[in-house]
Scaffold this motif. Structure first.
Motif, PDB file in Angstrom:
ATOM      1  N   TYR A  71       0.811  -1.219   0.000  1.00  0.00           N
ATOM      2  CA  TYR A  71       0.000   0.000   0.000  1.00  0.00           C
ATOM      3  C   TYR A  71       0.846   1.272   0.000  1.00  0.00           C
ATOM      4  O   TYR A  71       0.345   2.353   0.257  1.00  0.00           O
ATOM      5  N   GLN A  72       2.150   1.114  -0.277  1.00  0.00           N
ATOM      6  CA  GLN A  72       2.992   2.304  -0.272  1.00  0.00           C
ATOM      7  C   GLN A  72       2.644   3.181  -1.473  1.00  0.00           C
ATOM      8  O   GLN A  72       2.749   2.762  -2.621  1.00  0.00           O
ATOM      9  N   ALA A  73       2.209   4.420  -1.202  1.00  0.00           N
ATOM     10  CA  ALA A  73       1.815   5.335  -2.269  1.00  0.00           C
ATOM     11  C   ALA A  73       3.055   6.032  -2.813  1.00  0.00           C
ATOM     12  O   ALA A  73       3.267   6.085  -4.035  1.00  0.00           O
ATOM     13  N   ILE A 119       8.411  16.218  -0.247  1.00  0.00           N
ATOM     14  CA  ILE A 119       7.828  16.732  -1.500  1.00  0.00           C
ATOM     15  C   ILE A 119       6.816  15.758  -2.121  1.00  0.00           C
ATOM     16  O   ILE A 119       5.663  16.135  -2.347  1.00  0.00           O
ATOM     17  N   PRO A 120       7.220  14.491  -2.384  1.00  0.00           N
ATOM     18  CA  PRO A 120       6.219  13.575  -2.965  1.00  0.00           C
ATOM     19  C   PRO A 120       5.044  13.295  -2.030  1.00  0.00           C
ATOM     20  O   PRO A 120       3.918  13.067  -2.498  1.00  0.00           O
ATOM     21  N   LYS A 126      -2.036  16.413  -1.883  1.00  0.00           N
ATOM     22  CA  LYS A 126      -2.720  17.440  -2.670  1.00  0.00           C
ATOM     23  C   LYS A 126      -3.584  16.793  -3.758  1.00  0.00           C
ATOM     24  O   LYS A 126      -4.697  17.238  -4.025  1.00  0.00           O
ATOM     25  N   ALA A 127      -3.053  15.733  -4.338  1.00  0.00           N
ATOM     26  CA  ALA A 127      -3.754  15.070  -5.442  1.00  0.00           C
ATOM     27  C   ALA A 127      -4.880  14.154  -4.954  1.00  0.00           C
ATOM     28  O   ALA A 127      -5.632  13.618  -5.758  1.00  0.00           O
TER      29      ALA A 127
END
Ligand SMILES: *Cc1c(COP(=O)(O)O)cnc(C)c1O
Length: 345
Positions: A71-73, A119-120, A126-127
């Motif tokens: 589940y690592q985004a 940052i990511p 945000k997305a």
């Protein structure tokens, strides 16, 4: 008498073996060590002092027991449930619980999340406006200094103003002096923020821990408690009842009682599942609903968290008024409740 000065030669030699083999290091804060009694059955000692039983073979052990890799985004961010994510912000803890399920993470030389790593994470948040809550975990985020914490909180707040911050930490228990009045003020600034602590035994709720936890609650930071069911430590209905009652009296909300995850080297801490269910039923009969956590397990390999004490519908039967479900009461007796098909239109 501190835990460290009570270590005998066999224990010292096992600690040395762990150092050589690169296992989860032995570490405990001096404050928490001072709470332990030299007695080998002491609940604090048992949670922190390495034991050769960690080397027993366990055919069920999983190196990633929660399947977090699935589940690592983005690096350090796990998105398993729709509206909330888990951030592995910290890389260390004030002490290493021998039953730790994130021991692989702890053994990687990772520090606190860096500005570059943020940052990511921020871009992902945000997305994904469906994310309404972020668990800030690790490792223990409160191992970072206030300045670093504030930077992270500010970045999260600037990106997602209303998002709930859930600070996951054991530091108020293992090193309460870390929560200075300034730190508590800092946490206040970033509300909505809730703290979830991990604590397992009444002995952990010593005066210094009580003071900082009530200070948090008084300052408007709700505190929830996660407890791990541990063999030889808290697998006793009276100990659990005492613990959760004390939590309630302090204004802390019991949240989860976890069945042990299948991390390597932890099988000796496992309470058999059915024993756990019996204990939970006894606990339920003893304490107020306000003090009762949900008894849950994180399904091995990434299935997610499920409560273990569902399944109250034990059967159904026909009665003169129609079909009833049989619900199991606290006494084990079956009690009728109208079945769905009897619901008037
Ligand atoms: C436990 C967990 C959560 C939070 O679940 P709750 O049931 O809300 O406490 C979120 N994400 C991950 C990956 C988790 O393991």
């Amino acid at each position: 008498m501190s835990l460290v000065s009570s270590i005998d030669t066999a224990e010292a030699s096992y600690i040395e073996t762990i150092k050589q083999s690169g296992g989860l290091p032995f570490r405990v804060s001096s404050y928490f060590a001072s709470l332990a009694k030299p007695d080998k059955t002491d609940p604090i000692r048992r949670q922190f002092l390495p034991h050769p039983a960690e080397d027993l073979p366990d055919p069920f052990a999983l190196s990633d027991p929660l399947g977090e890799a699935l589940y690592q985004a983005v690096p350090r961010l796990i998105h398993q449930y729709q509206d909330r994510v888990l951030l592995l912000a910290g890389g260390t803890c004030a002490g290493y619980c021998r039953y730790c399920f994130r021991r692989l993470w702890i053994n990687q030389p990772k520090g606190f999340i860096s500005p570059g790593e943020r940052i990511p994470v921020l871009a992902y948040l945000k997305a994904h406006p469906e994310i309404r809550e972020i668990l800030i975990s690790g490792g223990d985020p409160l191992m970072a200094e206030d300045g670093l914490l504030a930077e992270l909180f500010k970045a999260l707040r600037d990106t997602r103003p209303g998002m709930l911050l859930r600070l996951c930490t054991r530091v108020p228990i293992t090193n309460p002096s870390r929560l200075t009045p300034e730190t508590i003020r800092l946490l206040r600034t970033y509300r909505p923020l809730r703290m979830v602590i991990q604590s397992n035994h009444p002995r952990e709720l010593a005066e210094p821990a009580q003071e900082v936890l009530t200070a948090c609650v008084d300052q408007g930071i709700p505190v929830h408690v996660q407890t791990v069911l541990l063999r030889g430590i808290n697998d006793d209905a009276e100990i659990l009842a005492t613990f959760f009652r004390e939590c309630l009296d302090l204004g802390l909300s019991p949240y989860y009682l976890f069945q042990l995850d299948l991390a390597p080297g932890t099988a000796h801490f496992r309470v058999p599942l059915k024993t756990g269910l019996t204990l939970y039923q006894e606990l339920k009969n003893r304490i107020s609903g306000l003090g009762l956590p949900v008894y849950a397990v994180d399904l091995p390999g990434g299935g997610g968290k499920i409560p273990l004490h569902g399944g109250v519908i034990a059967g159904e039967r026909e009665e003169p008024g129609g079909t009833v479900y049989l619900l199991q009461g606290p006494d084990g007796k079956l009690w009728p409740y109208p079945a769905d098909k009897n619901q008037p239109e």
